[in-house]
Design an enzyme around this catalytic site. Structure first.
Site, PDB file in Angstrom:
ATOM      1  N   HIS A  30      -8.701  -3.101  -2.149  1.00 51.22           N
ATOM      2  CA  HIS A  30      -8.279  -2.587  -1.770  1.00 51.22           C
ATOM      3  C   HIS A  30      -8.620  -1.063  -1.682  1.00 51.22           C
ATOM      4  O   HIS A  30      -8.662  -0.453  -0.294  1.00 51.22           O
ATOM      5  CB  HIS A  30      -6.930  -3.145  -2.390  1.00 51.22           C
ATOM      6  CG  HIS A  30      -5.476  -2.445  -1.789  1.00 51.22           C
ATOM      7  ND1 HIS A  30      -4.473  -2.861  -0.889  1.00 51.22           N
ATOM      8  CD2 HIS A  30      -5.653  -0.715  -1.464  1.00 51.22           C
ATOM      9  CE1 HIS A  30      -4.167  -1.656  -0.352  1.00 51.22           C
ATOM     10  NE2 HIS A  30      -3.845  -0.488  -0.540  1.00 51.22           N
ATOM     11  N   GLU A  31      -8.589  -0.939  -2.850  1.00 47.72           N
ATOM     12  CA  GLU A  31      -8.972   1.093  -3.006  1.00 47.72           C
ATOM     13  C   GLU A  31     -10.088   1.328  -2.579  1.00 47.72           C
ATOM     14  O   GLU A  31     -10.520   1.904  -1.805  1.00 47.72           O
ATOM     15  CB  GLU A  31      -9.030   0.878  -4.359  1.00 47.72           C
ATOM     16  CG  GLU A  31      -7.832   1.296  -4.700  1.00 47.72           C
ATOM     17  CD  GLU A  31      -6.398   1.465  -4.409  1.00 47.72           C
ATOM     18  OE1 GLU A  31      -7.311   2.939  -3.155  1.00 47.72           O
ATOM     19  OE2 GLU A  31      -5.372   1.536  -4.145  1.00 47.72           O
TER      20      GLU A  31
ATOM     21  N   CYS B 176       0.777  -1.124  -0.018  1.00 49.86           N
ATOM     22  CA  CYS B 176      -0.112   0.144   0.156  1.00 49.86           C
ATOM     23  C   CYS B 176       0.539   1.082  -0.607  1.00 49.86           C
ATOM     24  O   CYS B 176       1.669   1.362   0.854  1.00 49.86           O
ATOM     25  CB  CYS B 176      -0.923   0.221   1.500  1.00 49.86           C
ATOM     26  SG  CYS B 176      -2.124   1.040   1.091  1.00 49.86           S
TER      27      CYS B 176
ATOM     28  N   HIS C 271     -10.499   1.650   0.824  1.00 46.04           N
ATOM     29  CA  HIS C 271      -9.698   2.296   1.818  1.00 46.04           C
ATOM     30  C   HIS C 271     -11.169   3.598   1.795  1.00 46.04           C
ATOM     31  O   HIS C 271     -11.155   4.511   2.509  1.00 46.04           O
ATOM     32  CB  HIS C 271      -8.712   3.072   0.625  1.00 46.04           C
ATOM     33  CG  HIS C 271      -7.226   2.570   1.227  1.00 46.04           C
ATOM     34  ND1 HIS C 271      -6.827   2.706   1.975  1.00 46.04           N
ATOM     35  CD2 HIS C 271      -6.105   2.441  -0.142  1.00 46.04           C
ATOM     36  CE1 HIS C 271      -5.266   2.909   1.950  1.00 46.04           C
ATOM     37  NE2 HIS C 271      -5.145   1.953   0.808  1.00 46.04           N
TER      38      HIS C 271
END
Length: 193
Positions: free
Chosen positions: A144-145, A102, A148
């Site tokens: 993953h995004e 990351c 976030h």
């Protein structure tokens, strides 16, 4: 050609990374500028994806420039993404195949369990619908995004020895004690944070 506008990337420990982002209500020139800056920042940092809160902006959007398992490069952005993953259990991460890193945890990577398939739906800068479907690395990036934007880092998904090792890494790099929790990918590499 427009000048490159690289923003600082927030680092683990920065509160903005653990707060759910707000939906984009209107596509304005500021949102267009943000997306352009995020592409420049992601390129300078050598990333495959970047969420708005990683550059300190708590809005629900991300950019990506990521290959899939067939080495086809996908590049674009998604505003107000909604994630869907495969319904099967995720299981334990493979320490060799499931390493994840990351830009907000520079220089580190840990095996992270993710669904092998993911779909994200949202809109683009023209307000048109966007649907992204992928497997492997592309599916990992979508998850993953979106994490976030929901206030999660991949470190939050770790368990056991990987969780312990990630906490040690955060302490060893001094992120828990830093006053400035950002790095500038245009002027230093991630390990120089």
């Amino acid at each position: 050609m427009l000048p490159v506008a690289v923003r600082n990337i927030t680092v683990v420990g920065n509160r903005v990374l653990h707060q759910r982002t707000a939906g984009v209500e209107a596509i304005t020139d500021d949102v267009r500028d943000l997306v352009r800056d995020m592409f420049d920042t992601m390129a300078a940092a050598h990333g495959v994806g970047l969420a708005a809160n990683q550059v300190g902006v708590p809005l629900r959007l991300f950019v990506y420039d990521c290959p899939d398992d067939q080495h086809v490069r996908h590049r674009g952005h998604v505003i107000n993404p909604v994630l869907e993953v495969a319904p099967e259990p995720i299981g334990e991460p493979d320490p060799e195949e499931d390493l994840e890193g990351c830009l907000s945890v520079p220089g580190e990577s840990f095996p992270t369990a993710r669904s092998h398939w993911a779909r994200v739906r949202g809109i683009d800068l023209d307000g048109d619908p966007v649907e992204l479907v992928g497997e492997g690395l592309f599916a990992r990036m979508l998850q993953h995004e979106t994490d976030h934007l929901d206030g999660w880092l991949y470190l939050d998904r770790l368990a056991g020895i990987d969780k312990r090792d990630s906490k040690k890494a955060v302490l060893a790099r001094g992120w828990a004690k830093r006053k400035v929790l950002t790095w500038d990918p245009a002027s230093q590499d991630a390990d120089g944070v």
